[in-house]
Design a protein around this motif. Sequence first.
Motif, short mmCIF file in Angstrom:
data_model
loop_
_atom_site.label_atom_id
_atom_site.label_comp_id
_atom_site.label_asym_id
_atom_site.label_seq_id
_atom_site.Cartn_x
_atom_site.Cartn_y
_atom_site.Cartn_z
N ILE A 153 0.83 -1.20 0.00
CA ILE A 153 0.00 0.00 0.00
C ILE A 153 0.87 1.25 0.00
O ILE A 153 0.64 2.19 -0.77
CB ILE A 153 -0.95 -0.02 1.22
CG1 ILE A 153 -1.96 -1.16 1.07
CG2 ILE A 153 -1.67 1.32 1.37
CD1 ILE A 153 -2.81 -1.41 2.29
N LEU A 154 1.89 1.29 0.86
CA LEU A 154 2.78 2.46 0.90
C LEU A 154 3.52 2.62 -0.42
O LEU A 154 3.72 3.75 -0.89
CB LEU A 154 3.76 2.32 2.07
CG LEU A 154 3.16 2.46 3.47
CD1 LEU A 154 4.19 2.12 4.54
CD2 LEU A 154 2.63 3.88 3.69
N ALA A 155 3.94 1.51 -1.00
CA ALA A 155 4.63 1.60 -2.29
C ALA A 155 3.71 2.16 -3.36
O ALA A 155 4.14 2.95 -4.22
CB ALA A 155 5.15 0.22 -2.70
N GLU A 156 2.44 1.79 -3.31
CA GLU A 156 1.48 2.30 -4.27
C GLU A 156 1.28 3.80 -4.09
O GLU A 156 1.21 4.56 -5.07
CB GLU A 156 0.15 1.57 -4.12
CG GLU A 156 -0.93 2.01 -5.10
CD GLU A 156 -0.54 1.73 -6.54
OE1 GLU A 156 -0.88 2.56 -7.41
OE2 GLU A 156 0.13 0.71 -6.79
N LEU A 157 1.18 4.25 -2.85
CA LEU A 157 1.00 5.67 -2.59
C LEU A 157 2.17 6.49 -3.11
O LEU A 157 2.01 7.64 -3.53
CB LEU A 157 0.83 5.92 -1.08
CG LEU A 157 -0.42 5.31 -0.43
CD1 LEU A 157 -0.42 5.61 1.06
CD2 LEU A 157 -1.69 5.82 -1.08
N MET A 158 3.35 5.91 -3.09
CA MET A 158 4.56 6.61 -3.54
C MET A 158 4.82 6.43 -5.03
O MET A 158 5.83 6.88 -5.54
CB MET A 158 5.76 6.12 -2.74
CG MET A 158 5.67 6.43 -1.26
SD MET A 158 7.10 5.81 -0.33
CE MET A 158 6.60 6.21 1.35
N GLY A 159 3.90 5.76 -5.71
CA GLY A 159 4.04 5.59 -7.15
C GLY A 159 5.08 4.58 -7.55
O GLY A 159 5.59 4.62 -8.67
N ASN A 160 5.39 3.64 -6.65
CA ASN A 160 6.41 2.64 -6.93
C ASN A 160 5.79 1.45 -7.66
O ASN A 160 4.66 1.05 -7.36
CB ASN A 160 7.06 2.19 -5.61
CG ASN A 160 8.35 1.45 -5.83
OD1 ASN A 160 8.40 0.45 -6.53
ND2 ASN A 160 9.42 1.95 -5.22
N GLU A 161 6.53 0.86 -8.57
CA GLU A 161 6.00 -0.27 -9.32
C GLU A 161 5.78 -1.50 -8.45
O GLU A 161 5.08 -2.44 -8.87
CB GLU A 161 6.94 -0.62 -10.47
CG GLU A 161 8.32 -1.08 -10.04
CD GLU A 161 9.22 -1.42 -11.22
OE1 GLU A 161 10.35 -1.88 -10.98
OE2 GLU A 161 8.78 -1.24 -12.38
N THR A 162 6.35 -1.53 -7.26
CA THR A 162 6.10 -2.65 -6.34
C THR A 162 4.80 -2.49 -5.58
O THR A 162 4.46 -3.35 -4.76
CB THR A 162 7.26 -2.81 -5.34
OG1 THR A 162 7.39 -1.60 -4.57
CG2 THR A 162 8.57 -3.08 -6.06
N GLY A 163 4.06 -1.42 -5.82
CA GLY A 163 2.78 -1.21 -5.18
C GLY A 163 1.74 -2.19 -5.71
O GLY A 163 1.93 -2.84 -6.75
N HIS A 164 0.62 -2.29 -5.01
CA HIS A 164 -0.41 -3.26 -5.37
C HIS A 164 -0.97 -3.03 -6.76
O HIS A 164 -1.41 -3.98 -7.42
CB HIS A 164 -1.54 -3.24 -4.35
CG HIS A 164 -1.19 -3.91 -3.05
ND1 HIS A 164 -0.75 -5.22 -2.98
CD2 HIS A 164 -1.20 -3.46 -1.77
CE1 HIS A 164 -0.52 -5.55 -1.73
NE2 HIS A 164 -0.78 -4.51 -0.97
#
Length: 222
Positions: A153-164
């Motif tokens: 979830i945090l990765a998604e909020l930061m725009g990271n490709e490892t996000g959900h």
Amino acid sequence: TIADRTAASACPKKGARSVSQDRRRTRETLMLRRFLRPCGGQSVRLQSTAVQVSLEPGDFATHRLDRQPEAVAWTSKGELLDYYKLMCTMRRLEMASFAAYQKRQVRGFLHLYDGQEAVATGIQHALTNDDSWITSYRCHCIMLARGGTPEGILAELMGNETGHMGGKGGSMHFYNKAQNYYGGQGIVGAQVPVGTGELSSTFSFVGRLLETRESHPSCTVF
């Protein structure tokens, strides 16, 4: 001299200070991992004897229901601890999200869910993952309840490709088809037609199951 040794002991070397800081950072990291340990979607563990919870008349109101829900429910210590752990993880997740937003690590909108953790937790444990869930743009914690992880979830909020969602959904567009979570909707009220369509498809599917007559409700949350 004694004075020199005293002064030296009062002012530790840079190396010792660095080791102390590293230990503190390691301890803080371990604490953060403990509080943000994935717990969404876990099965309930019955670890003790059943506990009865009773509601008095007037504790809740109903709206356009044929009958009122039962005023007595059964739970256990293990089940209640699961609820509490999930709510605490939700709160810590939102605190971490807001801290990242303040540091401009999260771009765009950030719609927090803190203060509403009990709502998502109660709904999740009243449903199963076979039931569909559609909600609005405050969807971080619901994603957690439906099988997400704090890291994803945090990765998604930061725009990271490892996000959900591969970093493409951001704060308002979480989605998990595997557990029938049809996401956050970025437009006010957009979950209504999505929920209506999903419910219609469910009824159409159930209508073909003449032998089992199984049905799974759709939950649309504002």
